[in-house]
Write an enzyme that holds these catalytic residues in place. Structure first.
Site, PDB file in Angstrom:
ATOM      1  N   HIS A  44      11.950  -3.009  -3.669  1.00  0.00           N
ATOM      2  CA  HIS A  44      11.302  -3.592  -2.160  1.00  0.00           C
ATOM      3  C   HIS A  44      10.032  -3.456  -1.977  1.00  0.00           C
ATOM      4  O   HIS A  44       9.577  -2.644  -1.323  1.00  0.00           O
ATOM      5  CB  HIS A  44      12.417  -3.240  -1.183  1.00  0.00           C
ATOM      6  CG  HIS A  44      12.259  -3.894  -0.069  1.00  0.00           C
ATOM      7  ND1 HIS A  44      13.327  -3.801   0.975  1.00  0.00           N
ATOM      8  CD2 HIS A  44      11.327  -4.607   0.830  1.00  0.00           C
ATOM      9  CE1 HIS A  44      12.899  -4.674   2.181  1.00  0.00           C
ATOM     10  NE2 HIS A  44      11.777  -4.967   1.919  1.00  0.00           N
ATOM     11  N   GLU A  75      13.728  -7.461  -3.715  1.00  0.00           N
ATOM     12  CA  GLU A  75      14.123  -7.609  -2.639  1.00  0.00           C
ATOM     13  C   GLU A  75      12.776  -7.393  -1.455  1.00  0.00           C
ATOM     14  O   GLU A  75      11.897  -6.929  -1.571  1.00  0.00           O
ATOM     15  CB  GLU A  75      15.372  -6.533  -1.860  1.00  0.00           C
ATOM     16  CG  GLU A  75      14.884  -5.469  -2.192  1.00  0.00           C
ATOM     17  CD  GLU A  75      16.214  -4.364  -1.475  1.00  0.00           C
ATOM     18  OE1 GLU A  75      17.158  -4.885  -1.816  1.00  0.00           O
ATOM     19  OE2 GLU A  75      15.930  -3.177  -0.983  1.00  0.00           O
ATOM     20  N   HIS A 201      22.796   0.634   1.589  1.00  0.00           N
ATOM     21  CA  HIS A 201      22.065   1.127   2.577  1.00  0.00           C
ATOM     22  C   HIS A 201      22.691   2.469   3.085  1.00  0.00           C
ATOM     23  O   HIS A 201      23.687   2.377   3.742  1.00  0.00           O
ATOM     24  CB  HIS A 201      21.627   0.274   4.028  1.00  0.00           C
ATOM     25  CG  HIS A 201      20.434   0.814   4.458  1.00  0.00           C
ATOM     26  ND1 HIS A 201      19.271   0.336   4.313  1.00  0.00           N
ATOM     27  CD2 HIS A 201      20.347   1.381   5.714  1.00  0.00           C
ATOM     28  CE1 HIS A 201      18.333   0.786   4.973  1.00  0.00           C
ATOM     29  NE2 HIS A 201      18.945   1.603   5.897  1.00  0.00           N
TER      30      HIS A 201
END
Length: 250
Positions: A44, A75, A201
């Site tokens: 990310h 991402e 997450h």
């Protein structure tokens, strides 16, 4: 169905960035995770480059050329630096398989919510089309809201990634069963809408097995913080194998 494990390497880069020595190596971490059986690597890259940097993305894509059966998931917020990043990989003919659109702010501590529909639909639609034109699968980071899943499909998403922090926060509390039910309903709604299903997450060795056993159709989990924390004690290989054990169908 065996759920795939994609290892998020942001925290490896975060530790490396505290010095100018190049250690720990992000590509070495990726190699050890892939050797242990991880199905893919996730990064990310944020605009402030506080962990994964642009050169890390390129080096990991180069590495994954040698692992054609594994996936590279990049991402981030498509309104920030994400689209330029993945377009560069495609133009260089480097592997990238999935983009996960995350609605985080530039200075946000960590991702903490999903996209909202119908509010975000029209601004997401052209970016999803752009990713598709690059040959990429698109996953939208979403809260576990069953009612939103048809809208995510209608805007062109291929998959959703369910934001699992509320489930993780409820683990071991009286709210655990209710959260699992909420995620199971959202997952079924996604499947019914024709979406593939990812999750991530704050998933960890304690809460992962119950999640994939009770939430239907999870194709991929992306795990970074807990996995890298465990690897500090157990090593990358043993840690990846432990997480893969959690993903074994029961």
């Amino acid at each position: 169905m065996q759920t795939s494990l994609s290892v998020n390497l942001n925290k490896v880069a975060l530790v490396r960035n505290t010095r100018h020595l190049g250690i720990p190596s992000v590509t070495r971490a990726a190699t050890l995770c892939l050797q242990a059986g991880a199905a893919g690597i996730t990064v990310h890259p944020r605009p402030d480059a506080r962990h994964i940097r642009a050169d890390d993305v390129l080096e990991l894509a180069e590495l994954l050329k040698s692992w054609p059966d594994r996936e590279f998931n990049v991402e981030g917020n498509p309104f920030h630096n994400l689209m330029d990043c993945v377009q560069d990989l495609v133009e260089r003919q480097l592997p990238v398989h999935q983009v996960t659109f995350v609605p985080d702010g530039e200075g946000q501590f960590t991702s903490d919510h999903g996209w909202s529909f119908p509010q975000d639909a029209e601004r997401l639609r052209p970016l999803i089309a752009q990713a598709h034109a690059l040959g990429l699968r698109v996953s939208l980071f979403m809260d576990a809201d069953a009612a939103a899943m048809p809208a995510a499909r209608a805007v062109g998403a291929d998959r959703v990634e369910l934001y699992t922090e509320p489930y993780a926060a409820a683990w071991g509390t009286p709210e655990q069963a209710a959260q699992l039910q909420r995620f199971a309903l959202a997952a079924q709604a996604a499947l019914d809408a024709g979406l593939g299903l990812n999750a991530g997450h704050d998933l960890n060795q304690d809460n992962l097995a119950a999640f994939v056993q009770q939430v239907p159709g999870v194709q991929e989990v992306s795990i970074g913080h807990a996995l890298i924390a465990d690897a500090l004690e157990m090593g990358y290989g043993a840690t990846v194998r432990a997480y893969l054990d959690c993903l074994e169908p029961q």
